[in-house]
Design an enzyme around this catalytic site. Structure first.
Site, short mmCIF file in Angstrom:
data_model
loop_
_atom_site.label_atom_id
_atom_site.label_comp_id
_atom_site.label_asym_id
_atom_site.label_seq_id
_atom_site.Cartn_x
_atom_site.Cartn_y
_atom_site.Cartn_z
N SER A 1 0.81 -1.21 0.00
CA SER A 1 0.00 0.00 0.00
C SER A 1 0.85 1.27 0.00
O SER A 1 0.52 2.25 -0.66
CB SER A 1 -0.91 0.03 1.23
OG SER A 1 -1.76 -1.09 1.23
N GLU B 1 4.69 -0.45 14.75
CA GLU B 1 5.14 0.84 14.24
C GLU B 1 6.07 1.58 15.20
O GLU B 1 7.03 2.24 14.78
CB GLU B 1 3.93 1.72 13.91
CG GLU B 1 3.02 1.17 12.80
CD GLU B 1 2.06 0.08 13.29
OE1 GLU B 1 1.96 -0.14 14.52
OE2 GLU B 1 1.40 -0.55 12.44
N HIS C 1 -1.52 7.57 2.68
CA HIS C 1 -2.93 7.50 3.06
C HIS C 1 -3.31 8.62 4.04
O HIS C 1 -4.03 8.41 5.01
CB HIS C 1 -3.27 6.13 3.65
CG HIS C 1 -3.14 5.01 2.65
ND1 HIS C 1 -1.93 4.70 2.05
CD2 HIS C 1 -4.04 4.15 2.15
CE1 HIS C 1 -2.11 3.68 1.21
NE2 HIS C 1 -3.38 3.34 1.25
N ASP D 1 -12.07 3.22 3.65
CA ASP D 1 -11.59 2.73 4.95
C ASP D 1 -12.15 3.53 6.12
O ASP D 1 -12.22 3.04 7.25
CB ASP D 1 -10.05 2.75 5.01
CG ASP D 1 -9.44 1.43 4.55
OD1 ASP D 1 -10.21 0.47 4.33
OD2 ASP D 1 -8.21 1.36 4.42
#
Ligand SMILES: Cc1ncc(C[n+]2csc(CCOP(=O)(O)OP(=O)(O)O)c2C)c(N)n1
Ligand SMILES: [Mg+2]
Lengths: 319, 288
Positions: free
Chosen positions: A40, A61, A112, A120
């Protein structure tokens, strides 16, 4: 700018980011990290070409950001990618303490961003990231408008010694710029159209809307100056003050929350140096929601028409 | 506890004790002068730091940024007094700076800052992050095919941070056998016993399950520390964690095993008692 007669190509800035990483990835110092989103974020484009310098850090993360710091402390230029909502918010404190404070050479490729993520929904649509990251000392914040600008932004990020936050989008957006005559200078805005009645300052995919708004305004006899601010921090104070002086009113346009983003950054400069009315085209302090990107942008007031309306309001306030 | 194969001669052992006691005195002085800071955890990790910097690590005080140096990350960054005292004794900067710890005109920040303090390899203070950074350093070492080693020191309360386990997973996944972690297993955190606050136990089994080689030692036994480090260097394909059973506040009688001394500075009277105890220990060493 690209020739109007040719069919406009559309490329997502995340796509251009992946391509740029692969293009400039020959530099042995570059290491790319991802958190299970490489398809992505498009870091997989780099991974295919330089698998030995790509590390998947898994769905972890916080660890990824501090690992990036450790790599950078050993001379690596590290690109760490995930969705903007996780990069700026889940790992905000890792960015602050592991990367910002020691001023380490980590480039955060945050894809994003904004509501143009679409289906989403709010959980995945970062609207706060510009304000949050901008308030961390030592951070540079770049939000490119199209694929060409993204390519140059990645190159500039590699050349810049210090932490950079790159705000990138999921949605395919028109290619505005022409590679052959495009020039990127970190911290310098680009005047896309000269004008004397009002200035529209936009960033990211709103630059395209600002250009459209400029044409619509011209048709109504309003001569607008259109500025692309790709580097939100450090912001181009000189260009903004000049626009305030010469046009007397400013409208900002961004795909993010009205608090803390580009609009705030511009207002800070204007208020302190040359007060003129500033109106914001931004998300009005609410979360996003699911839907197709185009109707979402309309519902949230992020279109050329919204810019035109705000321009008229700003001009009414001119002394 | 694992058996040690290392036997130090008397002189060497005495040398370690002297250095460590000097570092402990510096810790007391730093925290006393700053009227704030963290003596308990600093005193519990002193012997490990002593072995690392005065026996094991390849560093150059004249060239702190030497790319081939071994790295050390104090992931429990609140124990900066111990790190600063060790670095000063090693010669990275003059020990005269130590009493200025935490003051506005000193480069000795309250928590380690790599941009301010010569010899500090990573800025820490936010628990959990230093461990991940050490994973990044070890990864860089592998990428560059360098033979430097990376050491990292964690607190046992710090293990409650989720990021620690993310980093553990990553270190084992990437087979970072150039990374050696120390766990300062003193059983205490700010609010009390780790097993009362939020137990990270059983720590040996947890790290083993995460793919690490584990060694358990006494954190105040120089022979065991040296032995564990050399064993860790010989383990291939996985990182090692040395679980060091320690006493928080070690070396100052009234601070030992007291959670209250985690982040409290001694007053003048307490400082005098602490220094007198440590001086007495040094004097005893001389006549041994
Ligand atoms: C992320 C984070 N949360 C909270 C703190 C505040 N804090 C400082 S020390 C500490 C306790 C640490 O206990 P432990 O890891 O056992 O250290 P030691 O006993 O070795 O001093 C806490 C909660 C911090 N520094 N970082
Ligand atoms: Mg503890």
């Amino acid at each position: 700018m690209a020739d109007n007669n040719t069919v406009v190509k559309k490329i997502a800035t995340r796509e251009a980011y992946g391509n740029a990483l692969a293009e400039f990835g020959g530099d042995e110092r570059i290491v790319v990290l991802d958190a299970d989103l490489s398809k992505s974020t498009k870091t997989d484009t780099f991974k295919k070409k330089y698998p030995e310098r790509f590390f998947n850090m898994g769905i972890a993360e916080a660890n990824m950001m501090s690992v990036a710091a450790g790599l950078a402390s050993c001379g690596k230029i590290v690109f760490a990618s995930t969705f903007a909502v996780f990069a700026a918010l889940r790992t905000c404190e890792q960015i602050r303490n592991s990367i910002g404070y020691p001023r380490l050479n980590v480039k955060i490729g945050a894809t994003h961003a904004g509501i143009s993520v679409g289906e989403d929904g709010a959980s995945h649509q970062a609207v706060e990231d510009i304000g949050v990251i901008r308030s961390i000392p030592n951070m540079t914040v770049i939000c490119p408008a199209d694929a060409v600008e993204t390519r140059h932004a990645v190159k500039a990020a590699i050349e810049h010694d210090g932490p950079v936050y790159l705000r990138l989008g999921r949605l395919v957006v028109p290619v505005l710029f022409d590679e052959s005559n495009y020039k990127f200078e970190l911290g310098k805005g680009i005047v896309l159209k000269e004008g004397s009645d009002v200035t529209v300052i936009a960033t990211g995919l709103m630059v395209h809307e600002a250009v459209k708004a400029g044409e619509m305004l011209e048709a109504e006899g309003i001569n607008s100056r259109i500025i692309d601010i790709h580097t939100i921090k450090p912001i181009d104070k000189e260009l903004i003050i000049k626009a305030a002086k010469e046009t007397g009113a400013i409208v900002t346009a961004e795909e993010g929350n009205v608090y803390g983003g580009l609009g705030s950054a511009v207002a800070e400069v204007v208020a302190e140096n040359y007060p003129v009315p500033v109106k914001y085209v931004a998300i009005m302090d609410r979360f996003g929601k699911s839907g197709k990107p185009a109707p979402l942008m309309k519902e949230y007031g992020l279109t050329a028409e919204d810019i035109v309306a705000k321009v008229k309001e700003a001009m009414k306030m001119k002394k | 506890m694992d058996n040690s194969n290392v036997v130090l001669d008397k002189q060497k052992l005495k040398q370690f004790k002297k250095i460590a006691t000097t570092i402990r005195k510096h810790i007391i002085e730093e925290v006393y002068h700053a009227a704030s800071g963290h003596p308990g955890g600093s005193l519990s990790c002193t012997d490990i730091l002593t072995v690392l910097y005065f026996h094991e690590m390849r560093v150059d005080v004249r060239n702190p940024q030497w790319p081939d140096r071994d790295r050390f990350v104090l992931s429990k960054g609140h124990c900066a007094p111990a790190l600063y005292a060790t670095l000063a004794e090693k010669g990275f900067f003059p020990a005269e700076e130590l009493p200025k710890f935490r003051s506005i005109d000193s480069f000795l920040q309250g928590h380690p800052s790599m941009k301010d303090v010569p010899g500090v390899d990573m800025s820490t203070g936010s628990l959990g992050q230093g461990f991940s950074a050490s994973v990044g350093m070890a990864l860089a070492g592998k990428l560059d095919k360098k033979d430097y080693r990376v050491y990292v020191l964690l607190g046992d309360g710090e293990l409650e941070e989720g990021q620690v386990w993310e980093a553990s997973m990553a270190a084992a996944h990437y087979k970072l056998d150039n990374l050696t972690a120390f766990l300062d297993h003193n059983g205490l955190q700010i609010d009390g016993k780790i097993t009362d606050v939020m137990s990270p136990e059983p720590v040996v089994e947890k790290f083993a399950a995460f793919g690490w080689n584990t060694i358990v030692i006494n954190a105040h036994d120089y022979e065991q520390i040296i032995d564990a480090i050399s064993k860790a260097k010989n383990v291939k394909g996985k990182p090692t964690i040395i679980i060091a059973e320690s006493i928080k506040g070690k070396g100052v009688s009234f601070m030992e095993n007291e959670a209250g001394w985690h982040g409290t500075a001694p007053n003048k009277e307490q400082r005098d008692i602490a220094i007198a105890e440590l001086d007495a220990f040094l004097a005893k060493l001389e006549v041994e």
